[in-house]
Structures are given as structure tokens and as C-alpha cells.
Design an enzyme around this catalytic site. Structure first.
Site, PDB file in Angstrom:
ATOM      1  N   LYS A   1      20.842   8.250   8.543  1.00  0.00           N
ATOM      2  CA  LYS A   1      21.481   8.242   9.875  1.00  0.00           C
ATOM      3  C   LYS A   1      21.154   6.953  10.625  1.00  0.00           C
ATOM      4  O   LYS A   1      22.040   6.318  11.192  1.00  0.00           O
ATOM      5  CB  LYS A   1      21.013   9.473  10.647  1.00  0.00           C
ATOM      6  CG  LYS A   1      21.623   9.633  12.021  1.00  0.00           C
ATOM      7  CD  LYS A   1      21.656  11.077  12.459  1.00  0.00           C
ATOM      8  CE  LYS A   1      20.323  11.589  12.928  1.00  0.00           C
ATOM      9  NZ  LYS A   1      19.919  11.066  14.252  1.00  0.00           N
TER      10      LYS A   1
ATOM     11  N   ARG B   1      23.265   1.627  12.678  1.00  0.00           N
ATOM     12  CA  ARG B   1      23.064   0.179  12.806  1.00  0.00           C
ATOM     13  C   ARG B   1      24.137  -0.603  12.052  1.00  0.00           C
ATOM     14  O   ARG B   1      24.571  -1.665  12.489  1.00  0.00           O
ATOM     15  CB  ARG B   1      21.659  -0.181  12.315  1.00  0.00           C
ATOM     16  CG  ARG B   1      20.574   0.252  13.320  1.00  0.00           C
ATOM     17  CD  ARG B   1      19.244   0.458  12.636  1.00  0.00           C
ATOM     18  NE  ARG B   1      18.159   0.715  13.570  1.00  0.00           N
ATOM     19  CZ  ARG B   1      17.866   1.904  14.099  1.00  0.00           C
ATOM     20  NH1 ARG B   1      18.599   2.969  13.798  1.00  0.00           N
ATOM     21  NH2 ARG B   1      16.842   2.044  14.929  1.00  0.00           N
TER      22      ARG B   1
ATOM     23  N   ARG C   1      18.104  13.781  28.162  1.00  0.00           N
ATOM     24  CA  ARG C   1      17.076  12.963  27.500  1.00  0.00           C
ATOM     25  C   ARG C   1      16.743  11.685  28.273  1.00  0.00           C
ATOM     26  O   ARG C   1      17.598  11.117  28.943  1.00  0.00           O
ATOM     27  CB  ARG C   1      17.526  12.675  26.056  1.00  0.00           C
ATOM     28  CG  ARG C   1      17.586  13.990  25.274  1.00  0.00           C
ATOM     29  CD  ARG C   1      17.914  13.810  23.848  1.00  0.00           C
ATOM     30  NE  ARG C   1      16.870  13.109  23.139  1.00  0.00           N
ATOM     31  CZ  ARG C   1      16.985  12.672  21.887  1.00  0.00           C
ATOM     32  NH1 ARG C   1      18.104  12.885  21.232  1.00  0.00           N
ATOM     33  NH2 ARG C   1      15.992  12.056  21.307  1.00  0.00           N
TER      34      ARG C   1
ATOM     35  N   SER D   1       8.620   3.291  19.443  1.00  0.00           N
ATOM     36  CA  SER D   1       9.959   3.880  19.368  1.00  0.00           C
ATOM     37  C   SER D   1      10.946   2.848  18.860  1.00  0.00           C
ATOM     38  O   SER D   1      11.159   1.810  19.484  1.00  0.00           O
ATOM     39  CB  SER D   1      10.397   4.382  20.752  1.00  0.00           C
ATOM     40  OG  SER D   1      11.808   4.466  20.809  1.00  0.00           O
TER      41      SER D   1
ATOM     42  N   GLN E   1      14.004   3.160  18.844  1.00  0.00           N
ATOM     43  CA  GLN E   1      15.184   3.108  19.715  1.00  0.00           C
ATOM     44  C   GLN E   1      14.956   2.130  20.859  1.00  0.00           C
ATOM     45  O   GLN E   1      15.857   1.363  21.208  1.00  0.00           O
ATOM     46  CB  GLN E   1      15.514   4.509  20.227  1.00  0.00           C
ATOM     47  CG  GLN E   1      15.957   5.420  19.086  1.00  0.00           C
ATOM     48  CD  GLN E   1      16.374   6.800  19.541  1.00  0.00           C
ATOM     49  OE1 GLN E   1      16.173   7.170  20.686  1.00  0.00           O
ATOM     50  NE2 GLN E   1      16.938   7.568  18.631  1.00  0.00           N
TER      51      GLN E   1
ATOM     52  N   ASP F   1      10.625  12.488  12.857  1.00  0.00           N
ATOM     53  CA  ASP F   1      11.705  13.474  12.775  1.00  0.00           C
ATOM     54  C   ASP F   1      11.379  14.629  11.825  1.00  0.00           C
ATOM     55  O   ASP F   1      12.162  15.577  11.705  1.00  0.00           O
ATOM     56  CB  ASP F   1      12.997  12.790  12.319  1.00  0.00           C
ATOM     57  CG  ASP F   1      13.565  11.892  13.411  1.00  0.00           C
ATOM     58  OD1 ASP F   1      13.205  12.082  14.591  1.00  0.00           O
ATOM     59  OD2 ASP F   1      14.358  10.986  13.087  1.00  0.00           O
TER      60      ASP F   1
END
Ligand code: S3P
Length: 451
Positions: A35, A40, A138, A182, A184, A331
Site C-alpha cells: 500500500k 507513492r 485523525r 512517522s 507520513q 501496522d
């Protein structure tokens, strides 16, 4: 009982699984594409010069949300016409994206929203990012804050979406020390850094997945990495290329744990991505006693490492999992906690407060789910204590969290009775075809797809 009135407040019309107890897993399988790498490849393909060919892209709801977002900004994305065909992203160059006519709806996908915030704050037009009920709760300030330091104008609503992004009036590089490890946050800053004056540098408190750094390099961007610091300067352009997306280790993890619990003949998972910033789950399972063999496969330079993973039935025991282990398996905690509940002895998790801001609060959701199946669990602010033992059947509310739903599907392998899992439709955000995959490997799942 009325339609919307079962005992957990879940409408009967909602999708659910009923999984028979004491199943077996055996054979060999691949899993859908990674994923993180798929998101990306779509985003970088969109702003590259030329056509990016993507083999094995994950066509899940989350990645399709990213594809829809870049299409809404004028990028041609060709989906495969037949199974096994590639995706093609017709790059428009760093400055070729067009203003979308509507808000970009990113569904359940935190990765889409956070990474696109970085990319879009550098564009010559304004955008608004929204998502589903879970995504709208979030935290987004973690990316908005450093991007504002770069000169971006971003407004959140009490720290959450909608994310309003004004048109770029000039970004400058920053030297950012992220408060949490992170990928992200790091990726959002690096994507904005593609358009910033001067050097953009991010230092993290621990290792997070490095797919952005690897892929930027393969698109021709000079990426300097030293320890926990990564640095780039704005390139003149990105060079399109060919990307091969390996199987997602986070999806494989469900079957790896399932095989440890209940595979008399063993299970082989083919062509799985084993980037070392993702393999914490393998290390943790091995520490718990799992018998896992990794056979590395040849890859071309610049590609992500790939392996066949063979798992044999294993007697697992409890371990301590501490902050340093968390980001590399971020995850995989729902399925690791199912493994802990089926292991001998006690597993203690600490330093994992990040789990509270995922698709659900994964500490509370896992604790509630394990308790519903009779496990002894203690919830902590930053983790949990799981006492291994027997599980009985019962009903688990996934809270619409794909990884919770799949983790508890595997719990049924060790449960004395059937397990019903509620609110399962979001499994398609990361693992389309999960039920068929699990069934092919021997599990008995009745899927109610809802209305
Ligand atoms: C992701 C990074 C992780 C992970 C998420 C995907 C990514 O989030 O939980 O599912 O693709 O960058 P954080 O890096 O914010 O923990």
C-alpha cells in the site's frame, strides 16, 4: 430487534464475517501489492516527466483514492485492462497539476491525506482535503505544522480535516526534528521539499519506513541519508520509470501469524516486500518463537527488496515489546496482539501510543476485541499487557478498521467457537479479496457484504 439496533449499535445491514473456529492454513500464496509503495508510485508518477509504468499496484480503496485525486488534478492514469497488466501514470511534471474542481475526498486513507498535503501546499492553486468518518477524526497538525514552517498556508479544523490548503506563495527548506517516527510526516515534508528553496532536512527520533526516500532516488532526485536524517534539494524534474510493487508485508503478516497458530503443513508467501524498515513484525514474531524462513529474491538496483517467506506452525511465547520496536511494526500490532493472546505467557507492549491515532484507536479496539473472545488483557495508556491463553468464540467490533477485522479473522484459528467480526467493509481499503485469499488457504469464512 430493529435494523440499526443490535447490541453493539452496528446496523445489521453492515458488512460482517462469520469465521468457523479451529481452521487450518496451508499452501502457498501471494498477497496484493504494498500500500505504501503504491501510493507513492502514483504521486511521484503524477509529477514526473514521462510515463511511469507500475507493475503490481495495489488496487485497494485507499490507493484508488490517491489515483482519483491525481486524476482530478489532470493526470491521466490508465488502469489495467486485464489481470496482471500494469498501471500507467502519465506524468505532468512538477508544475503541471491542475486545480481540482471539487474537494478531494480521500476516503479512509491517512497516507493519501498526509502525503498529498505536502505535495499540494506547493502547488499554484488551493485545495481542500476531506475523508470518511474515521479520517475526519485523525490528527493533521503533525504535517500542517512543519509545512507551515516551510511557508505553506494550511488550515485544519481543530487539528483535523477538512484540510484547507492555500495556493503556494513560496516555500523554503527547513531542518525539522519530528516529534514522532512517522513516514507520513517525513514524506509530506520531503514532497513539499521538492518545491522549496534551499535544503529540506528531516530528522526522526526513530526509524520509519523509507519508501519515499528510495522512490525519490529512483525518480532521479538526489537524496542524502545519514542515520535518522534525510535531506533533499528541489530537483529540476523527476524522471518517470518502471516500478515493481512487491506484496505487502503488512497484509502477509495476517497469514504469517495464522500459519504460526494453525498450519500443520506450513505456508509460503511469495514475493513479499522485506524492506528493513518494515520487517519489525518478522523480528518480533521470531522473538516470540515463530519459525520463519526468508528466501531473498533477486531484484534490480533501486527496487525494494523482495523475498519468499515460509512459516511453519510454531509454539509462541510472550515477550516485551518496547518503544524502539514499535515504528518498524506499526501496522502489525493488531495481529501481533492476537498472536500474544494465543502464546504461552505474558506480552507487554509499551511506547505504542501512536496506535491510538490510526484508523481506529488500535489499543482500545484490540483490547475490547481480545476481551470479547475471553482473553485476559490490561489496557495501558501507551500499550497493553496480554496474558496468553485460550480463546472462545464471540463477536468483535472492528470499528471499521481493516487491520482489526483481518487480525480477528485469524484469532478464529485458535478460538473454541465461531467468531463474528462486525463492520468489515473497510478491509477493501488495503486488502481487496481478503476473504477469498483466506478461503483458498483453508479458512471457512461466511461474508455478509451488507447492503
Ligand atoms: C504509512 C506510514 C505509517 C503507517 C501507515 C502507512 C505510509 O504511518 O501506519 O499505514 O505509507 O507512510 P506513520 O508513519 O504516520 O506511523
Amino acid at each position: 430487534m430493529s435494523k440499526s439496533d443490535d447490541k453493539q449499535g452496528i446496523p445489521e445491514s453492515q458488512a460482517s464475517y462469520l469465521v468457523e473456529p479451529a481452521g487450518q492454513l496451508a499452501g502457498e500464496s501471494s498477497v496484493p501489492g504494498d500500500k505504501s509503495i503504491s501510493h507513492r508510485s502514483l504521486m511521484l508518477g503524477a509529477i514526473a516527466e514521462g510515463v511511469t509504468e507500475i507493475e503490481g499496484l495495489l488496487a485497494s480503496q485507499d490507493c484508488l483514492a490517491t489515483a482519483a485525486a491525481i486524476r482530478a488534478m489532470g493526470v491521466r492514469v490508465d488502469a489495467p485492462k486485464a489481470e496482471g497488466d500494469c498501471w500507467y501514470v502519465h506524468g505532468v511534471g512538477l508544475r503541471g497539476l491542475k486545480r481540482p474542481t471539487e474537494n478531494l475526498d480521500l476516503g479512509n486513507s491517512g497516507t493519501s491525506m498526509r502525503l498529498l498535503t505536502g505535495l499540494l501546499c506547493a502547488q499554484d492553486f488551493a485545495t481542500t482535503l476531506v475523508g470518511d468518518e474515521s479520517l475526519m477524526k485523525r490528527p493533521m497538525e503533525r504535517v500542517a505544522l512543519p509545512l507551515r514552517q516551510m511557508g505553506a498556508r494550511i488550515t485544519t479544523s481543530d487539528g483535523r480535516p477538512p484540510v484547507y490548503i492555500e495556493r503556494n506563495r513560496g516555500l523554503k527548506g527547513i531542518d525539522y526534528h519530528a516529534p514522532v517516527a512517522s513516514a507520513q510526516i517525513k514524506s509530506a515534508i520531503l514532497l513539499a521539499g521538492l518545491y522549496a528553496r534551499g535544503v529540506t532536512r528531516v530528522t526522526e527520533p526513530g526509524i520509519s519506513r523509507d519508501h519515499t526516500e528510495r522512490m525519490l532516488a529512483s525518480f532521479g532526485v538526489v537524496v542524502c541519508r545519514k542515520g535518522l536524517t534525510v535531506e533533499i534539494e528541489a530537483p529540476a524534474s523527476l524522471r518517470a520509470g518502471r516500478i515493481v510493487v512487491p506484496g505487502d508485508l503488512s497484509s502477509a503478516a495476517f497469514f504469517m501469524v495464522g500459519a504460526c497458530l494453525a498450519s500443520d503443513r506450513g505456508l509460503t508467501l511469495r514475493k513479499i516486500g522485506v524492506n528493513p524498515t518494515r520487517t519489525g513484525v518478522i523480528d518480533i514474531l521470531r522473538k516470540m518463537g515463530a519459525k520463519i524462513d526468508i528466501a531473498m529474491l533477486p531484484t534490480r538496483i533501486g527496487e525494494e527488496p523482495v523475498a519468499d517467506i515460509r512459516v511453519a506452525k510454531s509454539r509462541l511465547h510472550g515477550i516485551d515489546i518496547v518503544a524502539a520496536d514499535v515504528a518498524l511494526a506499526i501496522d502489525e500490532f493488531p495481529i501481533l496482539m492476537v498472536a500474544a493472546a494465543c502464546a504461552d505467557g505474558v506480552t507487554r507492549v509499551s511506547g505504542a501510543e501512536e496506535l491510538r491515532v490510526k484508523e481506529s484507536d488500535r489499543i482500545t479496539t484490540v483490547v475490547d476485541g481480545l476481551r470479547a473472545l475471553g482473553a485476559k488483557v490490561e489496557e495501558k495508556a501507551d500499550g497493553m499487557v496480554v496474558i496468553g491463553g485460550a480463546l472462545h468464540g464471540g463477536e468483535v467490533n472492528s470499528q471499521g478498521d481493516h487491520r482489526i477485522a483481518m487480525a480477528f479473522t485469524m484469532a478464529s484459528l485458535m478460538a473454541a467457537g465461531a467468531v463474528r467480526i462486525l463492520d468489515t467493509s473497510n478491509v477493501a481499503t488495503s486488502f481487496p479479496g481478503f476473504v477469498d485469499h483466506a478461503a483458498r488457504l483453508g479458512m471457512k469464512i461466511v461474508e455478509n457484504r451488507g447492503e
